[in-house]
Write a protein that holds these residues in place. Structure first.
Motif, PDB file in Angstrom:
ATOM      1  N   ASP A  37       0.830  -1.210   0.000  1.00 45.20           N
ATOM      2  CA  ASP A  37       0.000   0.000   0.000  1.00 45.20           C
ATOM      3  C   ASP A  37       0.861   1.255   0.000  1.00 45.20           C
ATOM      4  N   ASP A  38       1.970   1.250   0.759  1.00 40.03           N
ATOM      5  CA  ASP A  38       2.899   2.387   0.736  1.00 40.03           C
ATOM      6  C   ASP A  38       3.426   2.605  -0.674  1.00 40.03           C
ATOM      7  N   ILE A  39       3.835   1.526  -1.308  1.00 41.22           N
ATOM      8  CA  ILE A  39       4.409   1.625  -2.653  1.00 41.22           C
ATOM      9  C   ILE A  39       3.357   2.137  -3.643  1.00 41.22           C
ATOM     10  N   LEU A  40       2.150   1.630  -3.576  1.00 39.58           N
ATOM     11  CA  LEU A  40       1.086   2.098  -4.473  1.00 39.58           C
ATOM     12  C   LEU A  40       0.814   3.589  -4.264  1.00 39.58           C
ATOM     13  N   ARG A  41       0.805   4.013  -3.016  1.00 37.60           N
ATOM     14  CA  ARG A  41       0.592   5.430  -2.690  1.00 37.60           C
ATOM     15  C   ARG A  41       1.728   6.270  -3.281  1.00 37.60           C
ATOM     16  N   LEU A  42       2.957   5.819  -3.095  1.00 38.27           N
ATOM     17  CA  LEU A  42       4.111   6.548  -3.628  1.00 38.27           C
ATOM     18  C   LEU A  42       4.115   6.550  -5.152  1.00 38.27           C
ATOM     19  N   MET A  43       3.700   5.463  -5.764  1.00 38.08           N
ATOM     20  CA  MET A  43       3.612   5.417  -7.229  1.00 38.08           C
ATOM     21  C   MET A  43       2.666   6.497  -7.749  1.00 38.08           C
ATOM     22  N   ASP A  44       1.520   6.650  -7.083  1.00 36.62           N
ATOM     23  CA  ASP A  44       0.567   7.690  -7.486  1.00 36.62           C
ATOM     24  C   ASP A  44       1.188   9.080  -7.365  1.00 36.62           C
ATOM     25  N   LEU A  45       1.919   9.304  -6.282  1.00 40.51           N
ATOM     26  CA  LEU A  45       2.551  10.605  -6.075  1.00 40.51           C
ATOM     27  C   LEU A  45       3.674  10.857  -7.077  1.00 40.51           C
ATOM     28  N   VAL A  47       3.746   9.706 -10.189  1.00 36.98           N
ATOM     29  CA  VAL A  47       3.076  10.050 -11.448  1.00 36.98           C
ATOM     30  C   VAL A  47       2.555  11.487 -11.396  1.00 36.98           C
ATOM     31  N   GLU A  48       1.957  11.876 -10.273  1.00 35.94           N
ATOM     32  CA  GLU A  48       1.491  13.256 -10.120  1.00 35.94           C
ATOM     33  C   GLU A  48       2.646  14.237 -10.293  1.00 35.94           C
ATOM     34  N   TYR A  49       3.789  13.932  -9.702  1.00 36.94           N
ATOM     35  CA  TYR A  49       4.948  14.805  -9.829  1.00 36.94           C
ATOM     36  C   TYR A  49       5.340  14.950 -11.299  1.00 36.94           C
ATOM     37  N   TYR A  50       5.408  13.838 -12.018  1.00 40.81           N
ATOM     38  CA  TYR A  50       5.804  13.900 -13.425  1.00 40.81           C
ATOM     39  C   TYR A  50       4.819  14.738 -14.239  1.00 40.81           C
ATOM     40  N   PHE A  51       3.525  14.596 -13.977  1.00 40.14           N
ATOM     41  CA  PHE A  51       2.529  15.403 -14.686  1.00 40.14           C
ATOM     42  C   PHE A  51       2.680  16.874 -14.350  1.00 40.14           C
ATOM     43  N   GLU A  52       2.778  17.183 -13.060  1.00 38.15           N
ATOM     44  CA  GLU A  52       2.830  18.580 -12.620  1.00 38.15           C
ATOM     45  C   GLU A  52       4.132  19.268 -13.007  1.00 38.15           C
ATOM     46  N   SER A  53       5.229  18.517 -13.102  1.00 39.53           N
ATOM     47  CA  SER A  53       6.521  19.115 -13.421  1.00 39.53           C
ATOM     48  C   SER A  53       6.704  19.361 -14.911  1.00 39.53           C
ATOM     49  N   CYS A  75       7.897  13.116  -1.069  1.00 42.14           N
ATOM     50  CA  CYS A  75       7.816  13.074   0.403  1.00 42.14           C
ATOM     51  C   CYS A  75       7.081  14.295   0.946  1.00 42.14           C
ATOM     52  N   LYS A  76       7.401  15.460   0.403  1.00 43.72           N
ATOM     53  CA  LYS A  76       6.738  16.692   0.850  1.00 43.72           C
ATOM     54  C   LYS A  76       5.240  16.639   0.567  1.00 43.72           C
ATOM     55  N   LYS A  77       4.887  16.159  -0.624  1.00 39.83           N
ATOM     56  CA  LYS A  77       3.468  16.091  -0.988  1.00 39.83           C
ATOM     57  C   LYS A  77       2.731  15.068  -0.130  1.00 39.83           C
ATOM     58  N   ALA A  78       3.365  13.932   0.126  1.00 38.44           N
ATOM     59  CA  ALA A  78       2.743  12.904   0.965  1.00 38.44           C
ATOM     60  C   ALA A  78       2.469  13.463   2.359  1.00 38.44           C
ATOM     61  N   LYS A  79       3.424  14.167   2.910  1.00 31.37           N
ATOM     62  CA  LYS A  79       3.256  14.737   4.244  1.00 31.37           C
ATOM     63  C   LYS A  79       2.182  15.808   4.234  1.00 31.37           C
ATOM     64  N   GLN A  83      -0.643  11.681   3.771  1.00 35.05           N
ATOM     65  CA  GLN A  83      -0.543  10.317   3.253  1.00 35.05           C
ATOM     66  C   GLN A  83       0.622   9.542   3.840  1.00 35.05           C
ATOM     67  N   GLY A  84       1.415  10.196   4.660  1.00 37.23           N
ATOM     68  CA  GLY A  84       2.531   9.506   5.282  1.00 37.23           C
ATOM     69  C   GLY A  84       3.719  10.421   5.441  1.00 37.23           C
ATOM     70  N   ASP A  85       4.585  10.049   6.358  1.00 30.58           N
ATOM     71  CA  ASP A  85       5.802  10.810   6.617  1.00 30.58           C
ATOM     72  C   ASP A  85       6.985   9.943   6.182  1.00 30.58           C
ATOM     73  N   TYR A  86       7.372  10.094   4.924  1.00 31.56           N
ATOM     74  CA  TYR A  86       8.422   9.283   4.335  1.00 31.56           C
ATOM     75  C   TYR A  86       9.743  10.046   4.316  1.00 31.56           C
ATOM     76  N   LYS A  87      10.827   9.314   4.262  1.00 27.37           N
ATOM     77  CA  LYS A  87      12.163   9.899   4.185  1.00 27.37           C
ATOM     78  C   LYS A  87      12.635   9.882   2.731  1.00 27.37           C
ATOM     79  N   ALA A  88      13.101  11.039   2.251  1.00 28.30           N
ATOM     80  CA  ALA A  88      13.503  11.158   0.852  1.00 28.30           C
ATOM     81  C   ALA A  88      14.629  10.196   0.484  1.00 28.30           C
TER      82      ALA A  88
END
Length: 106
Positions: A37-45, A47-53, A75-79, A83-88
């Motif tokens: 689930d963490d990986i799926l969440r990060l995958m979505d983020l 893809v969002e980064y690639y679209f927005e950038s 990581c910043k967007k997830a926090k 959606q979670g506090d991940y380490k870059a």
């Protein structure tokens, strides 16, 4: 032509295969801490980064992806979105494996 439900099922199966691949590529200590689930969440983020950038709008020859920058932004967007506090430095490996998967399947 496949129905919407069929397309969604196919997309979900592909996402699951990609998440499994990413998990298999992570260092051993991260495999224990990151769930599918963490990986799926990060995958979505990611893809969002690639679209927005705008990365996806560039020609293949122009694309240079800074994996550390992607990991930091994810990581910043997830926090920010709760959606979670991940380490870059850990998410870097997820971003790298995601890119490897994309290169293998394209």
């Amino acid at each position: 032509m496949a129905s919407l439900d069929e397309e969604l099922r196919i997309d979900a199966e592909e996402d699951a295969r990609e998440a499994d691949f990413i998990l298999s590529q992570l260092p051993a200590d991260l495999k224990e801490r990151y769930t599918k689930d963490d990986i799926l969440r990060l995958m979505d983020l990611i893809v969002e980064y690639y679209f927005e950038s705008g990365v996806l709008d560039l020609d293949d020859d122009e694309v240079e992806i800074d994996l550390e920058q992607v990991a930091d932004a994810v990581c910043k967007k997830a926090k920010k979105e709760g959606q979670g506090d991940y380490k870059a430095d850990e998410v870097f490996f997820v971003v790298q494996a995601d890119l490897d998967y994309q290169e293998q399947t394209l």
